[in-house]
Enzyme design. Structure first.
Site, mmCIF file in Angstrom:
data_model
loop_
_atom_site.group_PDB
_atom_site.id
_atom_site.type_symbol
_atom_site.label_atom_id
_atom_site.label_comp_id
_atom_site.label_asym_id
_atom_site.label_seq_id
_atom_site.Cartn_x
_atom_site.Cartn_y
_atom_site.Cartn_z
ATOM 1 N N SER A 140 0.858 -1.178 0.000
ATOM 2 C CA SER A 140 0.000 0.000 0.000
ATOM 3 C C SER A 140 0.895 1.229 0.000
ATOM 4 O O SER A 140 2.080 1.144 0.357
ATOM 5 C CB SER A 140 -0.888 -0.002 1.253
ATOM 6 N N TYR A 153 -2.703 -0.728 10.373
ATOM 7 C CA TYR A 153 -2.628 -0.947 8.927
ATOM 8 C C TYR A 153 -1.290 -0.446 8.393
ATOM 9 O O TYR A 153 -0.631 -1.119 7.601
ATOM 10 C CB TYR A 153 -3.789 -0.241 8.235
#
Length: 254
Positions: A140, A153
């Site tokens: 990501s 995350y």
């Protein structure tokens, strides 16, 4: 047919980037094993992908080693080999280092990072037996930058990037390449969940859109195209690489 006859495992394959990648790979001749936790979504996605090529859905939680072993063994039983592994399964609940519960922290790290580790751990020996393979990990933009209220995350995706590099270094001699794609905001159930968790989803969507220099969010198919390139033999000298597919957000991040 860029992946004709290749045996591919894709985790998180029932939605978003994972399903788009399954569709793309199947249409290019791959034998696709689609892994996901939600059986209803899995069967629906399997039926959709089967219209384009060879696909089988396997229900599994990638954070559970026994389930990961099962999907690896089932893939080898069916097809005799594993050529490509795409680690895409992930969750993204909101929270800071203070507001994230220990239980939620464990869940995020277990799925997003431990899941990648387990799939690689059990797939790599089969790739070695077959003379090589390709691992595509979906990181990501959070692998390189922190986003507000996404502490666990951020940590998990940073770990995915470094695990990719470690695997690339350790298994280059086995002709196994590992690269990491860093998507920006991509239209998916995960993105919608993140936006809806904010106090003003419309404002949050506008904010994240404006952070991308191209002034839009990405499409799952755009990530799948890059995954396809990495899975082919074309980038044969490319391993341990970090590949942003993010509408320019990392280029302009300060």
């Amino acid at each position: 047919m860029k992946l004709q006859g290749k045996v591919v495992i894709i985790t998180g394959a029932t939605d978003g980037i994972g399903k788009a990648t399954a569709l793309k790979f199947a249409s290019e001749g791959a034998k696709v094993m689609m892994v996901g936790r939600d059986e209803a979504k899995g069967r629906s996605a399997e039926a959709e992908v089967k219209r384009y090529g060879d696909a089988v859905y396997l229900k599994a939680d990638v954070s559970d080693s026994s389930q990961v072993k099962r999907i690896i063994e089932e893939t080898v039983r069916r097809h005799g080999r594993i050529d490509v592994l795409v680690n895409n399964a992930a969750v993204c609940p909101a929270g800071t280092a203070v507001t994230t519960s220990e239980e939620m922290w464990d869940q995020i790290i277990d799925i997003n990072l431990k899941g990648v580790f387990l799939c690689c751990k059990y797939a790599i020996p089969h790739m070695q037996k077959n003379g090589g393979g390709v691992i595509v990990n979906i990181g990501s933009i959070n692998s390189l930058m922190a986003m507000e209220n996404e502490a666990a995350y951020d940590a998990s995706k940073g770990g995915v990037l470094m695990l990719t590099k470690a695997i690339a270094v350790d298994f280059a001699k086995s002709n196994i390449r590992a690269n990491c794609i860093l998507p920006g905001a991509v239209e998916s159930t995960m993105l919608e969940g993140s936006l809806n968790a904010s106090s003003d989803p419309a404002k949050a969507r506008e904010w994240i859109t404006q952070r991308h220099p191209v002034r839009r969010t990405g499409k799952p198919q755009e990530i799948a195209e890059v995954a396809l390139f990495l899975a082919t033999d074309a980038p044969s000298f490319m391993t341990g690489a970090t590949i942003p597919v993010d509408g320019g957000i990392l280029a302009g991040w300060v």
